[in-house]
Each structure stands twice: as C-alpha cells, then as structure tokens.
Design a protein around this motif. Structure first.
Motif, PDB file in Angstrom:
ATOM      1  N   TRP A  52       0.882  -0.952   0.398  1.00  0.00           N
ATOM      2  CA  TRP A  52      -0.146  -0.277   0.166  1.00  0.00           C
ATOM      3  C   TRP A  52       0.527   1.627  -0.333  1.00  0.00           C
ATOM      4  O   TRP A  52       2.169   1.453   0.578  1.00  0.00           O
ATOM      5  CB  TRP A  52      -0.915   0.202   1.692  1.00  0.00           C
ATOM      6  N   HIS A  53       0.595   1.611  -0.613  1.00  0.00           N
ATOM      7  CA  HIS A  53       1.605   3.522  -1.015  1.00  0.00           C
ATOM      8  C   HIS A  53       0.577   4.595  -1.131  1.00  0.00           C
ATOM      9  O   HIS A  53      -1.141   4.780  -1.911  1.00  0.00           O
ATOM     10  CB  HIS A  53       2.113   3.373  -2.219  1.00  0.00           C
ATOM     11  N   ARG A  54       0.431   5.645  -0.304  1.00  0.00           N
ATOM     12  CA  ARG A  54      -0.203   7.094  -0.211  1.00  0.00           C
ATOM     13  C   ARG A  54       0.199   7.277  -1.947  1.00  0.00           C
ATOM     14  O   ARG A  54       1.173   7.811  -2.435  1.00  0.00           O
ATOM     15  CB  ARG A  54       0.339   7.818   0.711  1.00  0.00           C
ATOM     16  N   VAL A  55      -0.955   7.945  -2.107  1.00  0.00           N
ATOM     17  CA  VAL A  55      -0.800   8.719  -3.353  1.00  0.00           C
ATOM     18  C   VAL A  55       0.169  10.030  -3.439  1.00  0.00           C
ATOM     19  O   VAL A  55       0.515  10.315  -2.514  1.00  0.00           O
ATOM     20  CB  VAL A  55      -2.249   9.451  -3.819  1.00  0.00           C
ATOM     21  N   PRO A  56       0.338  10.264  -4.592  1.00  0.00           N
ATOM     22  CA  PRO A  56       1.344  11.923  -4.687  1.00  0.00           C
ATOM     23  C   PRO A  56       1.397  12.880  -4.708  1.00  0.00           C
ATOM     24  O   PRO A  56       1.562  13.711  -5.411  1.00  0.00           O
ATOM     25  CB  PRO A  56       2.250  10.991  -5.461  1.00  0.00           C
TER      26      PRO A  56
END
Length: 198
Positions: A52-56
């Motif tokens: 999971w990654h936060r949108v940039p």
C-alpha cells in the motif's frame, strides 16, 4: 474568458482543445486560494505489487449523488457540490460545450507531487469521454505518449488559468502524466470535469 481562434492541438487520433489563457489572472488567483482552503482534501492509499502506498498528491471527488467513480482500484463516492465548484463547473461547461456531473480535484503541493502515466478510460466514462482540465497555480508540464509506447510525443505547459479539453478517441490512443520536478516548490490545483454514467 478566452474562447476564440484556433486552439486545437493537432495530434493524430486525438481531439485536444487548448486555451492557455482561459481565465484572467485575478480570477485564477481567487479560485486557487478558495479551493485550497475550502475543499475536503484527502490522500488515499493504492495497492501496487502487494504493498500500500499513499498517492503522491491530495485529491477530492465532488459530483451529483449518482456519480460514483472507480479508479486505481477504489470506488469513490462524490462529495456534494459547493457553490464555488458549481460556478466553476458552469463556466467550464460553457467553454467545453459539454455537460459534466462530477469533478476530480488534484492538489500538487510542490514538485514532488505527481500523476503517473494513465488514460481516463474507465467504463463509466463512456466510449468517447470528454474531460475538461482546468489548471490553477504553478505551471506543470503535461506529457502525452501513444498507448504502448515509452516515448513522450508531445508536452504542454499547463499554466495558471489554462483549460485543456480532451474528447473523442483521445483516451483510447493516448496516455498522459504530470511528472515530478525538483525545480518546483509552489502548489498547483487541477480540476478535471467529466460525465460519469451510473
């Protein structure tokens, strides 16, 4: 608002109308500041390769009640239109000659915020979607490449108060991105108006 002359960007298999000075500077300044302060911004997470990654960037989705929208593996329920967004929508609809029932807002806080390569080709946008993209704040480069290609074929500098309208088969043949830039420290907001078919 500027709406005269030949503003077509001539790319094969694309319909792109480009108004680089669509909004007067003072109006663009006012809308930018109001949106930064008034919009309910969030930073959702997306799953890439099992992580999971936060949108940039920060985002917000506003629209009519039925304008639920799925992208990046998530379904977004629209927030209710604000008076400011309603006014902006009416102006953009008049310029684009199209009606929209939703808007995706992207808040690029600085040059490290970005948008990766993609096409706006989700099924609920229909076969030939019209996407009207209003840029406010720091100018950012908008790159276009053929789907299936790695080479940037065209770039447009999206300046403060500019309007880009993509329609027809553009999304089927082209991808676009807003790349990172170490040279940029000022914020930008991009509003992409569209019609979502329930």
């Amino acid at each position: 608002m500027e709406l005269f002359g030949d503003h077509r960007l001539h790319l094969p298999d694309a319909e792109l109308d480009w108004y680089p000075h669509w909004l007067p500077s003072a109006q663009a300044d006012a809308w930018l500041q109001a949106l930064i302060e008034q919009v309910s911004w969030s930073q959702p997470q997306v799953q890439l390769f099992g992580r999971w990654h936060r949108v940039p960037r920060l985002v917000a989705w506003y629209g009519d009640p039925q304008a639920s929208y799925g992208y990046s593996g998530q379904r977004h329920q629209p927030l209710a239109w604000t008076a400011l967004l309603q006014g902006i929508r009416q102006a953009v609809e008049q310029a684009a000659g199209a009606s929209f029932n939703a808007v995706l807002l992207n808040y690029y806080r600085d040059g490290q915020d970005c948008m990766g390569w993609h096409s706006d080709d989700e099924a609920e946008l229909g076969a030939q979607p019209c996407i009207a993209s209003l840029s406010l704040g720091q100018a950012r480069r908008f790159d276009l490449r053929r789907r299936g290609s790695q080479r940037i074929e065209h770039s447009v500098l999206l300046e403060h108060g500019s309007l880009l309208v993509m329609r027809g088969s553009t999304q089927h043949h082209w991808q676009h991105q807003v790349a990172r830039s170490r040279k940029i420290s000022a914020p930008r907001i991009n509003l992409t108006f569209r019609r979502v078919n329930p």
